[in-house]
Motif scaffolding. Structure first.
Motif, PDB file in Angstrom:
ATOM      1  N   LEU A   1       1.136   7.952   0.473  1.00  0.00           N
ATOM      2  CA  LEU A   1       1.858   6.660  -0.406  1.00  0.00           C
ATOM      3  C   LEU A   1       2.427   6.108   0.838  1.00  0.00           C
ATOM      4  CD1 LEU A   1       2.311   7.894  -3.665  1.00  0.00           C
ATOM      5  CD2 LEU A   1       0.575   6.660  -2.991  1.00  0.00           C
ATOM      6  N   SER A   2       3.584   6.835   1.427  1.00  0.00           N
ATOM      7  CA  SER A   2       4.372   5.838   2.322  1.00  0.00           C
ATOM      8  C   SER A   2       3.742   5.131   3.497  1.00  0.00           C
ATOM      9  CB  SER A   2       5.539   6.920   3.108  1.00  0.00           C
ATOM     10  OG  SER A   2       6.327   6.196   3.748  1.00  0.00           O
ATOM     11  N   VAL A   3       2.868   5.843   4.207  1.00  0.00           N
ATOM     12  CA  VAL A   3       2.193   5.187   5.271  1.00  0.00           C
ATOM     13  C   VAL A   3       1.287   4.178   4.923  1.00  0.00           C
ATOM     14  CG1 VAL A   3       0.734   5.648   7.351  1.00  0.00           C
ATOM     15  CG2 VAL A   3       2.406   7.324   6.647  1.00  0.00           C
ATOM     16  N   THR A   4       0.530   4.438   3.882  1.00  0.00           N
ATOM     17  CA  THR A   4      -0.453   3.557   3.183  1.00  0.00           C
ATOM     18  C   THR A   4       0.189   1.875   2.705  1.00  0.00           C
ATOM     19  OG1 THR A   4      -1.981   5.165   2.634  1.00  0.00           O
ATOM     20  CG2 THR A   4      -2.108   3.125   1.625  1.00  0.00           C
ATOM     21  N   THR A   5       1.400   2.254   2.169  1.00  0.00           N
ATOM     22  CA  THR A   5       2.311   0.975   1.764  1.00  0.00           C
ATOM     23  C   THR A   5       2.608   0.429   2.964  1.00  0.00           C
ATOM     24  OG1 THR A   5       2.893   2.438  -0.199  1.00  0.00           O
ATOM     25  CG2 THR A   5       4.165   0.368   0.395  1.00  0.00           C
TER      26      THR A   5
ATOM     27  N   GLN B   1       2.208  15.968   1.086  1.00  0.00           N
ATOM     28  CA  GLN B   1       1.026  15.158   1.149  1.00  0.00           C
ATOM     29  C   GLN B   1       0.763  13.829   0.614  1.00  0.00           C
ATOM     30  OE1 GLN B   1      -1.865  15.238   3.847  1.00  0.00           O
ATOM     31  NE2 GLN B   1      -1.717  13.365   2.890  1.00  0.00           N
ATOM     32  N   LEU B   2       1.106  13.972  -0.761  1.00  0.00           N
ATOM     33  CA  LEU B   2       0.832  12.837  -1.411  1.00  0.00           C
ATOM     34  C   LEU B   2       1.829  11.875  -1.367  1.00  0.00           C
ATOM     35  CD1 LEU B   2       0.103  14.557  -4.986  1.00  0.00           C
ATOM     36  CD2 LEU B   2      -1.402  13.203  -3.565  1.00  0.00           C
ATOM     37  N   ILE B   3       3.101  12.141  -1.019  1.00  0.00           N
ATOM     38  CA  ILE B   3       4.165  11.195  -0.773  1.00  0.00           C
ATOM     39  C   ILE B   3       4.039  10.795   0.580  1.00  0.00           C
ATOM     40  CG2 ILE B   3       6.836  10.887  -0.708  1.00  0.00           C
ATOM     41  CD1 ILE B   3       5.894  11.362  -3.324  1.00  0.00           C
TER      42      ILE B   3
ATOM     43  N   PHE C   1       9.711  12.003   1.301  1.00  0.00           N
ATOM     44  CA  PHE C   1       9.022  13.095   2.061  1.00  0.00           C
ATOM     45  C   PHE C   1       9.546  13.846   2.929  1.00  0.00           C
ATOM     46  CE2 PHE C   1       6.956  13.747   6.299  1.00  0.00           C
ATOM     47  CZ  PHE C   1       5.890  14.672   5.745  1.00  0.00           C
ATOM     48  N   LEU C   2      10.622  13.590   3.435  1.00  0.00           N
ATOM     49  CA  LEU C   2      11.568  14.309   4.627  1.00  0.00           C
ATOM     50  C   LEU C   2      12.438  15.337   3.413  1.00  0.00           C
ATOM     51  CD1 LEU C   2      12.986  11.759   7.005  1.00  0.00           C
ATOM     52  CD2 LEU C   2      11.148  13.363   7.313  1.00  0.00           C
ATOM     53  N   TRP C   3      12.924  14.742   2.384  1.00  0.00           N
ATOM     54  CA  TRP C   3      13.694  15.433   1.431  1.00  0.00           C
ATOM     55  C   TRP C   3      12.786  16.720   0.958  1.00  0.00           C
ATOM     56  CZ3 TRP C   3      13.151  16.485  -3.870  1.00  0.00           C
ATOM     57  CH2 TRP C   3      14.193  17.249  -4.534  1.00  0.00           C
ATOM     58  N   ILE C   4      11.504  16.241   0.779  1.00  0.00           N
ATOM     59  CA  ILE C   4      10.515  17.549  -0.100  1.00  0.00           C
ATOM     60  C   ILE C   4      10.232  18.457   1.343  1.00  0.00           C
ATOM     61  CG2 ILE C   4       8.148  18.007  -0.506  1.00  0.00           C
ATOM     62  CD1 ILE C   4       8.272  15.125  -2.078  1.00  0.00           C
ATOM     63  N   GLU C   5       9.996  17.989   2.540  1.00  0.00           N
ATOM     64  CA  GLU C   5       9.841  18.849   3.504  1.00  0.00           C
ATOM     65  C   GLU C   5      11.041  20.007   3.937  1.00  0.00           C
ATOM     66  OE1 GLU C   5       6.331  18.881   5.104  1.00  0.00           O
ATOM     67  OE2 GLU C   5       6.549  18.319   3.013  1.00  0.00           O
TER      68      GLU C   5
ATOM     69  N   LEU D   1       9.541   0.070  -0.714  1.00  0.00           N
ATOM     70  CA  LEU D   1       9.199   1.196  -1.121  1.00  0.00           C
ATOM     71  C   LEU D   1       8.762   2.275  -0.135  1.00  0.00           C
ATOM     72  CD1 LEU D   1       7.941   2.690  -3.580  1.00  0.00           C
ATOM     73  CD2 LEU D   1       5.915   1.246  -3.418  1.00  0.00           C
ATOM     74  N   SER D   2       8.175   1.778   1.067  1.00  0.00           N
ATOM     75  CA  SER D   2       7.623   2.628   1.976  1.00  0.00           C
ATOM     76  C   SER D   2       8.652   3.522   2.612  1.00  0.00           C
ATOM     77  CB  SER D   2       6.935   1.730   3.094  1.00  0.00           C
ATOM     78  OG  SER D   2       6.590   2.426   4.296  1.00  0.00           O
ATOM     79  N   VAL D   3       9.954   2.773   2.681  1.00  0.00           N
ATOM     80  CA  VAL D   3      11.117   3.598   3.569  1.00  0.00           C
ATOM     81  C   VAL D   3      11.716   4.552   2.579  1.00  0.00           C
ATOM     82  CG1 VAL D   3      13.511   3.151   3.846  1.00  0.00           C
ATOM     83  CG2 VAL D   3      11.717   1.520   4.910  1.00  0.00           C
ATOM     84  N   LEU D   4      11.646   4.056   1.027  1.00  0.00           N
ATOM     85  CA  LEU D   4      12.133   5.112   0.170  1.00  0.00           C
ATOM     86  C   LEU D   4      11.247   6.315   0.095  1.00  0.00           C
ATOM     87  CD1 LEU D   4      13.268   2.823  -2.813  1.00  0.00           C
ATOM     88  CD2 LEU D   4      14.631   4.313  -1.451  1.00  0.00           C
ATOM     89  N   LEU D   5      10.006   6.167   0.039  1.00  0.00           N
ATOM     90  CA  LEU D   5       8.714   7.322   0.152  1.00  0.00           C
ATOM     91  C   LEU D   5       8.965   7.964   1.185  1.00  0.00           C
ATOM     92  CD1 LEU D   5       5.816   5.384  -1.374  1.00  0.00           C
ATOM     93  CD2 LEU D   5       6.862   7.121  -2.569  1.00  0.00           C
ATOM     94  N   PHE D   6       9.267   7.496   2.410  1.00  0.00           N
ATOM     95  CA  PHE D   6       9.505   8.479   3.599  1.00  0.00           C
ATOM     96  C   PHE D   6      10.724   9.360   3.631  1.00  0.00           C
ATOM     97  CE2 PHE D   6      10.634   9.079   8.076  1.00  0.00           C
ATOM     98  CZ  PHE D   6       9.428   9.573   8.342  1.00  0.00           C
ATOM     99  N   GLY D   7      11.671   8.594   2.928  1.00  0.00           N
ATOM    100  CA  GLY D   7      12.910   9.398   2.819  1.00  0.00           C
ATOM    101  C   GLY D   7      12.755  10.684   1.763  1.00  0.00           C
TER     102      GLY D   7
END
Length: 454
Positions: A211-215, A206-208, A247-251, A239-245
């Motif tokens: 941050l990704s979408v807000t950025t 949730q946190l990642i 996020f997918l790794w965490i999920e 940063l947004s793209v990295l955070l989304f990546g």
């Protein structure tokens, strides 16, 4: 089922009314604020960037928290999350109405988004649970639920114009409070939904995601002020793209992800998600532009501008009323295809919008766009719900509405950025937004015809 459970089970009308009230206030606050933007700008001496934040603070919070709310709905029970969402939304609406400055208004708009994120997936899960045993009844219930929310979405500018004309812009938020109270009282008769076997909540994901979408949204909104070549803009995008990546790794690694990847194995599920994003991104962004166009270019007073949006309400009501019958007779594919064609035709009609365009020339586009959307959305929603187990209906609903609200926030940010230079830019943004919307609709039509079953 016990006698007590049967006694407490709400009837069709009660269930639809209760869940629809939540959808009404959530959708109303997407669009009702648009018509008040000039008044808010005067009250707070706000520039267009601030106005975008007042719009997007709500849709952004709505979008980034929807997945978590859907997961919590399946974990703790939809009824509990639904009731908490109504309370949060009502309190936040009071805060918006009393906000002394733009920053305070933005903060309470975020709080409204939190409440909306809790209400929408849980309300749809409650409906799905109530009528899962009768697909035709569920189709009718979802159609009426969608009709209520869609009508509120398009009626927002008209209602806002009336409230501003006879009181002031603050009442566009105060009007939500009695609706939330009624929905909360009615909700006690709703059945609790079945819970999943999840034992934990995906906090890191949730946190990642947030941050990704807000950025990403922040970067888009700030492009007109900072310039596209600014290092902060490019840094934010990366940063947004990295955070989304991440996020997918965490999920992919957590035991109980808020984004279950197995749902995406269905081509129909994926195509309907893209469809939802296209509809909301195009519609939200265009309504933002049209609100400015009517008042800043055509110089309509807020009340007249509000009434100018009335055909949007009529279009949604007509198409939503007939959508359940069409779906039950023809399935979901044909209504979606027909709706997308009408949607694109409506945007094509906006190319006639100029500095002195008579309103009569805008009437048909203002009618065709919502009629197309009103045909497609109920079919899309039924397609999503029917493709998953009912214990994951909250999560599936959240994924659908996350894609829609995220796209809506991006649409406002992108189209708003095109209109940041005053009346001339607003006028140009109308045709640009129409062009983008037609292109996206063509993409959605291609995916739907390839992937969605009859």
């Amino acid at each position: 089922m016990s006698q007590q459970t049967r006694t407490n089970t709400p009837g069709f009308g009660w269930a639809v009314l209760t869940t629809s009230l939540a959808f009404v206030v959530a959708q109303l606050d997407v669009s009702i604020v648009n018509i008040a933007l000039p008044e808010i700008a005067k009250a707070y001496h706000a520039d267009i960037s601030t106005l975008q934040w007042i719009i997007d603070a709500y849709t952004l919070a709505f979008a980034v928290l929807m997945l978590s709310a859907g997961s919590l709905s399946d974990l703790l029970g939809s009824k509990k999350i639904f009731q908490i969402g109504l309370i949060v939304f009502g309190i936040a609406s009071a805060g918006c109405g009393l906000a002394p400055d733009a920053l305070t208004l933005i903060i309470f708009r975020i709080a409204q988004g939190v409440g909306a994120a809790m209400m929408i997936p849980s309300s749809l899960a409650l409906l799905n649970h109530q009528f899962a045993h009768t697909p035709q009844l569920r189709t009718r219930a979802v159609g009426l639920w969608t009709a209520a929310g869609s009508s509120a979405l398009v009626a927002g500018p008209t209602i806002g114009g009336l409230l501003i004309a006879f009181s002031n812009w603050r009442y566009i938020f105060i009007v939500n409070i009695p609706i939330c109270i009624i929905g909360y009282v009615l909700s006690f008769k709703m059945e609790q939904t079945a819970k999943t076997n999840k034992k934990s909540f995906d906090v890191a994901g949730q946190l990642i995601w947030m941050l990704s979408v807000t950025t990403l949204i922040s970067v888009i909104i700030e492009v007109p002020r900072l310039g596209f070549s600014n290092a902060l803009i490019w840094g934010g995008l990366i940063l947004s793209v990295l955070l989304f990546g991440i996020f997918l790794w965490i999920e992919s690694r957590v035991a109980h992800p808020m984004l279950p990847f197995h749902l995406f194995k269905s081509g129909q599920f994926n195509a309907l998600l893209v469809l939802g994003a296209v509809l909301n991104g195009s519609y939200y962004g265009t309504v933002f532009i049209l609100s400015l166009y009517l008042q800043k270019v055509l110089n309509y007073p807020s009340l007249i501008a509000g009434f100018a949006f009335l055909p949007l309400t009529v279009g949604f009501v007509i198409s939503n009323v007939i959508s359940s019958r069409i779906i039950n007779r023809y399935g979901i594919r044909k209504p979606i295809v027909a709706g997308l064609i009408m949607f694109a035709v409506g945007f094509a009609g906006l190319f006639i919008a100029y500095e002195h365009t008579p309103y009569i020339q805008l009437f048909l586009p203002f009618l065709s766009i919502p009629m197309g959307m009103g045909l497609a959305v109920p079919a899309m929603t039924n397609g999503i719900l029917s493709s998953v187990d009912k214990t994951l209906s909250g999560t599936a609903s959240a994924i659908l509405n996350t894609s829609r609200q995220t796209a809506g926030a991006i649409g406002v940010a992108v189209f708003g950025a095109m209109a940041a230079g005053g009346s001339v830019s607003i006028l140009g943004a109308v045709s640009k937004s129409a062009t983008i919307s037609i292109g996206l609709t063509a993409l959605a039509l291609f995916l739907v015809t390839r992937s969605v079953k009859k």
